[in-house]
Design a protein around this motif. Structure first.
Motif, PDB file in Angstrom:
ATOM      1  N   GLY A  32     -22.407  17.770  18.358  1.00  0.00           N
ATOM      2  CA  GLY A  32     -22.819  16.574  19.097  1.00  0.00           C
ATOM      3  C   GLY A  32     -22.923  16.799  20.594  1.00  0.00           C
ATOM      4  N   ASP A  33     -22.402  17.926  21.070  1.00  0.00           N
ATOM      5  CA  ASP A  33     -22.393  18.200  22.517  1.00  0.00           C
ATOM      6  C   ASP A  33     -23.279  19.382  22.902  1.00  0.00           C
ATOM      7  OD1 ASP A  33     -20.595  16.164  23.242  1.00  0.00           O
ATOM      8  OD2 ASP A  33     -18.930  17.373  22.478  1.00  0.00           O
ATOM      9  N   LEU A  34     -24.251  19.678  22.082  1.00  0.00           N
ATOM     10  CA  LEU A  34     -25.091  20.843  22.372  1.00  0.00           C
ATOM     11  C   LEU A  34     -26.358  20.480  23.151  1.00  0.00           C
ATOM     12  CD1 LEU A  34     -24.853  22.787  18.981  1.00  0.00           C
ATOM     13  CD2 LEU A  34     -23.533  23.152  21.074  1.00  0.00           C
ATOM     14  N   GLY A  35     -26.522  19.202  23.451  1.00  0.00           N
ATOM     15  CA  GLY A  35     -27.764  18.738  24.071  1.00  0.00           C
ATOM     16  C   GLY A  35     -28.131  19.435  25.366  1.00  0.00           C
ATOM     17  N   VAL A  90     -29.184  27.419  22.692  1.00  0.00           N
ATOM     18  CA  VAL A  90     -28.447  27.817  21.494  1.00  0.00           C
ATOM     19  C   VAL A  90     -29.259  28.824  20.667  1.00  0.00           C
ATOM     20  CG1 VAL A  90     -27.587  26.931  19.274  1.00  0.00           C
ATOM     21  CG2 VAL A  90     -27.152  25.649  21.379  1.00  0.00           C
ATOM     22  N   ALA A  91     -28.539  29.800  20.101  1.00  0.00           N
ATOM     23  CA  ALA A  91     -29.124  30.733  19.136  1.00  0.00           C
ATOM     24  C   ALA A  91     -28.213  30.768  17.907  1.00  0.00           C
ATOM     25  CB  ALA A  91     -29.248  32.133  19.746  1.00  0.00           C
ATOM     26  N   LEU A  92     -28.794  31.018  16.739  1.00  0.00           N
ATOM     27  CA  LEU A  92     -28.013  31.094  15.504  1.00  0.00           C
ATOM     28  C   LEU A  92     -28.269  32.437  14.834  1.00  0.00           C
ATOM     29  CD1 LEU A  92     -28.949  27.615  13.922  1.00  0.00           C
ATOM     30  CD2 LEU A  92     -27.029  28.116  15.464  1.00  0.00           C
ATOM     31  N   PHE A  93     -27.226  33.000  14.232  1.00  0.00           N
ATOM     32  CA  PHE A  93     -27.409  34.263  13.528  1.00  0.00           C
ATOM     33  C   PHE A  93     -26.376  34.392  12.411  1.00  0.00           C
ATOM     34  CE2 PHE A  93     -23.716  36.618  15.087  1.00  0.00           C
ATOM     35  CZ  PHE A  93     -23.375  35.925  16.242  1.00  0.00           C
ATOM     36  N   GLY A  94     -26.662  35.302  11.484  1.00  0.00           N
ATOM     37  CA  GLY A  94     -25.691  35.564  10.432  1.00  0.00           C
ATOM     38  C   GLY A  94     -26.250  36.501   9.377  1.00  0.00           C
ATOM     39  N   ALA A 133     -32.273  23.406  10.998  1.00  0.00           N
ATOM     40  CA  ALA A 133     -32.730  22.014  11.055  1.00  0.00           C
ATOM     41  C   ALA A 133     -31.640  21.108  11.632  1.00  0.00           C
ATOM     42  CB  ALA A 133     -33.129  21.548   9.661  1.00  0.00           C
ATOM     43  N   ARG A 134     -30.425  21.357  11.196  1.00  0.00           N
ATOM     44  CA  ARG A 134     -29.284  20.570  11.688  1.00  0.00           C
ATOM     45  C   ARG A 134     -29.106  20.745  13.197  1.00  0.00           C
ATOM     46  NH1 ARG A 134     -23.238  21.866   9.269  1.00  0.00           N
ATOM     47  NH2 ARG A 134     -22.029  20.752  10.840  1.00  0.00           N
ATOM     48  N   THR A 135     -29.266  21.979  13.668  1.00  0.00           N
ATOM     49  CA  THR A 135     -29.088  22.262  15.097  1.00  0.00           C
ATOM     50  C   THR A 135     -30.212  21.637  15.918  1.00  0.00           C
ATOM     51  OG1 THR A 135     -27.956  24.300  14.504  1.00  0.00           O
ATOM     52  CG2 THR A 135     -28.765  24.135  16.765  1.00  0.00           C
ATOM     53  N   GLU A 136     -31.429  21.689  15.383  1.00  0.00           N
ATOM     54  CA  GLU A 136     -32.547  21.037  16.084  1.00  0.00           C
ATOM     55  C   GLU A 136     -32.296  19.531  16.170  1.00  0.00           C
ATOM     56  OE1 GLU A 136     -36.147  24.174  15.047  1.00  0.00           O
ATOM     57  OE2 GLU A 136     -35.692  22.560  13.638  1.00  0.00           O
ATOM     58  N   ASP A 137     -31.768  18.960  15.096  1.00  0.00           N
ATOM     59  CA  ASP A 137     -31.472  17.514  15.092  1.00  0.00           C
ATOM     60  C   ASP A 137     -30.400  17.157  16.122  1.00  0.00           C
ATOM     61  OD1 ASP A 137     -33.294  17.094  13.124  1.00  0.00           O
ATOM     62  OD2 ASP A 137     -31.848  16.907  11.489  1.00  0.00           O
ATOM     63  N   SER A 138     -29.537  18.116  16.439  1.00  0.00           N
ATOM     64  CA  SER A 138     -28.449  17.843  17.386  1.00  0.00           C
ATOM     65  C   SER A 138     -28.970  17.684  18.814  1.00  0.00           C
ATOM     66  CB  SER A 138     -27.425  18.988  17.361  1.00  0.00           C
ATOM     67  OG  SER A 138     -27.917  20.099  18.106  1.00  0.00           O
ATOM     68  N   GLY A 139     -30.215  18.079  19.044  1.00  0.00           N
ATOM     69  CA  GLY A 139     -30.775  17.974  20.383  1.00  0.00           C
ATOM     70  C   GLY A 139     -30.598  19.239  21.209  1.00  0.00           C
ATOM     71  N   LEU A 187     -32.907  25.007  21.018  1.00  0.00           N
ATOM     72  CA  LEU A 187     -32.734  26.163  20.116  1.00  0.00           C
ATOM     73  C   LEU A 187     -33.722  27.273  20.456  1.00  0.00           C
ATOM     74  CD1 LEU A 187     -31.249  27.324  17.617  1.00  0.00           C
ATOM     75  CD2 LEU A 187     -33.067  26.328  16.221  1.00  0.00           C
ATOM     76  N   PHE A 188     -33.163  28.434  20.754  1.00  0.00           N
ATOM     77  CA  PHE A 188     -33.983  29.615  21.065  1.00  0.00           C
ATOM     78  C   PHE A 188     -34.635  30.166  19.795  1.00  0.00           C
ATOM     79  CE2 PHE A 188     -33.412  34.373  20.944  1.00  0.00           C
ATOM     80  CZ  PHE A 188     -34.645  34.677  21.504  1.00  0.00           C
ATOM     81  N   ASP A 189     -33.804  30.603  18.856  1.00  0.00           N
ATOM     82  CA  ASP A 189     -34.324  31.244  17.644  1.00  0.00           C
ATOM     83  C   ASP A 189     -33.150  31.486  16.702  1.00  0.00           C
ATOM     84  OD1 ASP A 189     -36.135  32.381  15.926  1.00  0.00           O
ATOM     85  OD2 ASP A 189     -36.691  34.053  17.240  1.00  0.00           O
TER      86      ASP A 189
END
Ligand SMILES: Cc1cc2nc3c(=O)[nH]c(=O)nc-3n(C[C@H](O)[C@H](O)[C@H](O)COP(=O)(O)O)c2cc1C
Length: 141
Positions: free
Chosen positions: A78-81, A85-89, A104-110, A113-115
């Protein structure tokens, strides 16, 4: 200098390798980087970073690791606006569904998002370089 956090969970070390290589790429571009296991990060620590790379493998049935990473991410999403941000795994036998949902969840958080970057099992030396490059590109995002 911007402060960057690479925060990850890893059970058998594959996502940890990705975290370290992504951190290497970020540092190569001159950024100040902290690379931490998720249990070593307090939610309030996120305030100090304007750029965060989150790492978590596919666990359960195409979900984030439930004991430590999912609760952590649920608290911070909720505080990523105001953050980049990047996600990996790493993943095993699936087709990356966990990352599709996480993205999708991270994009919804606002979040900005880099990639995302997913790698099957243990990164090869070529895939390690892909991680370094991901970090370099995230640094200039
Ligand atoms: C309990 C458990 C559940 C898993 N579930 C999935 C899954 O749903 N899909 C998948 O592609 N891989 C799955 N995997 C495989 C891991 O994602 C894969 O081994 C990954 O490389 C582990 O990363 P790590 O070394 O960072 O822990 C699972 C592994 C474990 C131990």
């Amino acid at each position: 200098m911007t402060h960057t956090l690479v925060v990850y969970w890893s059970g058998t070390g594959n996502t940890e390798i990705m975290a370290n290589k992504i951190g290497e790429g970020l540092e190569a571009e001159g950024l100040s980087v902290d690379i931490k296991f998720v249990e070593d990060v307090e939610v309030s620590d996120l305030d100090r970073y304007d750029r965060v790379a989150f790492g978590c493998p596919s666990m359960g049935v195409e979900i984030l690791e439930e004991e430590a990473f999912e609760p952590f991410f649920a608290q911070v999403e909720g505080d990523l606006g105001s953050k980049k941000v990047a996600l990996f795994g790493s993943y095993g036998w699936g087709e990356g569904e966990w990352m599709d949902e996480w993205k999708a969840r991270t994009e919804d958080s606002g979040a900005d998002l880099f990639d995302v970057l997913i790698i099957n099992s243990t990164p090869s030396s070529e895939e390690e370089e892909t991680c370094v490059d991901f970090g370099r590109r995230f640094a200039s995002f």
